[in-house]
Design an enzyme around this catalytic site. Sequence first.
Site, short mmCIF file in Angstrom:
data_model
loop_
_atom_site.label_atom_id
_atom_site.label_comp_id
_atom_site.label_asym_id
_atom_site.label_seq_id
_atom_site.Cartn_x
_atom_site.Cartn_y
_atom_site.Cartn_z
N GLU A 290 0.99 -1.11 0.20
CA GLU A 290 0.00 0.09 0.15
C GLU A 290 0.90 1.26 0.02
OE1 GLU A 290 -3.57 2.09 2.89
OE2 GLU A 290 -1.84 0.64 3.76
N LYS A 354 -9.73 2.65 -2.78
CA LYS A 354 -10.07 2.15 -1.43
C LYS A 354 -11.50 2.44 -1.30
CE LYS A 354 -8.69 1.48 3.33
NZ LYS A 354 -7.48 1.94 4.41
N CYS A 407 -5.54 -2.55 2.96
CA CYS A 407 -5.44 -2.34 4.38
C CYS A 407 -6.78 -2.79 5.01
CB CYS A 407 -4.77 -0.87 4.48
SG CYS A 407 -4.38 -0.58 6.26
#
Length: 533
Positions: A290, A354, A407
């Site tokens: 990430e 995301k 994440c």
Amino acid sequence: MERLASRVILLWGFRRALLAVFAGAIGALALPPFSFVAALFISFTLLVWLMDGCASAPGTGILGRCRASFALGWLFGFGYFVAGLWWLGNALLVDGDEFAWALPLAIFGLPAFLALYYGFATMLAGLLWSEGFGRLAALAVSFTLAEWLRGILLTGFPWNAIGYGVMPIPIMMQSAHAIGVLGVTACAVFVLSTPALFGTRRGLITGVVLSLLLTCAHFGYGYYRLNQPLLNDPKASNTPFTIRIVQPSIDQARKMDSRERQAVFEEHLSLSSQSPKPGQRRPDIIVWPETSVPFLLTENRDALSRIADVLSDGQVLIAGVVRAEGGAAGQPTRYYNSIYAIDSQGQIIGAADKVHLTPFGEYLPYEALWNSVGIGNIVNMPGGFTAGSTRSPITLPDGKSLYPLICYEAIFPDEITSDIAKASFVLNLTNDAWFGDTPGPYQHFLQSRLRAVETGLPLIRAANSGISAIINPHGEILQGLDFGQKGFLDSTMSGLYVSDWNSFVRNTNFWLIFISLFMIAVISRLGYKIKLN
């Protein structure tokens, strides 16, 4: 145990409160990196006896019992969450000059808030409390409902749900495939509370038998599924392919230093260009963690050229990046925490954003209010990140499809969409360097592994500081890099797997368990009230 149970039931005041906090705190030892499952038996046994004390307190009406049981659950939850989440404070020390003042909020404030859910659980359980094993069922359904609410309210934070504490190894993970983490939580709370019956003797035989049946089903299903062949896609090519995961293990403070950006980028390139180890194939897919690219890639053509120089023909790089959008004609620039797929020509051939952002890390809820008192995001990004609108697989030129979880998104099993059926892998890119060498990265790794078990797909996990791994659909680690280890791993696979993800079947199984436990609790409560009358 009867003498011990009596002493716990009769405790009051400060000693009672202290024991409740201790009972919650010791339960956190069941979480990674300790994974001492027996600690939860101690926690919930003590909690049942403490709840017995609330139910039998003389001279208290229903409101008094509700207050007492809520306070008990809050104290239990406070101990559990402080012991299990204290490491969140480490993220504030990365930029200590600005955020060190907020350490008490991270270490004690968030646990104090999360403990409200467990207070709700014990208050609800208190309304259904009875004698015998029925009270264990009441506790199980109440904690399950609380964990469900914790996962959805205020964007949700289901980290360290009780069910994770009883799934440290693959044979104990497989139940999540059939009933989900919430189903495992419901069964686990009942089983973990069973030793309390030895202290009061009421409902002992029936409770122990039911607990043994649930335990045998848990391990039995695990053994059965581990011995089932993995589902290969008959339409996919069986040509072997190799995945390389790059783990640069770069300190977070260094990643945030603008003077180090080019050096950080070059470290990723260097690890990507290393020759395969003897006997290994050249990697076909290279995966970076990430936010591994420390600048806006689309505004740095030289960086894309450097990537093209490193990649051989046919290779694809999957990298965590920050993507910018807008900024023209006076419009504000929006930033996204994203993934790019880049081919050997330096062209971006796929992307995903995301969708579920981390509050106070990537965006500020009620931003204007917080900014008015001088509080900003931990991640230094003007206006914070913007959430992506949809989550969909990234399809590579050879047809492989990656389902992205960036994440924190990996802790939300209920947010996996039906598009998972199109995917060949689950892809989890993360940067756990924020939390240092604490239990945080190990807890995150366990929760990510469970997504492979639930979806029936392999998991590719790239973490800046670790733990990076290739995990098969049974949650077994094929290859991995430990926390803090700098390097890369190459894993060769033949064929592609097919997801057996079926939310309808899993939810149906969960509700059958939940309703059964609820009916046990209700029937026991009604019988208890008749007895009292």
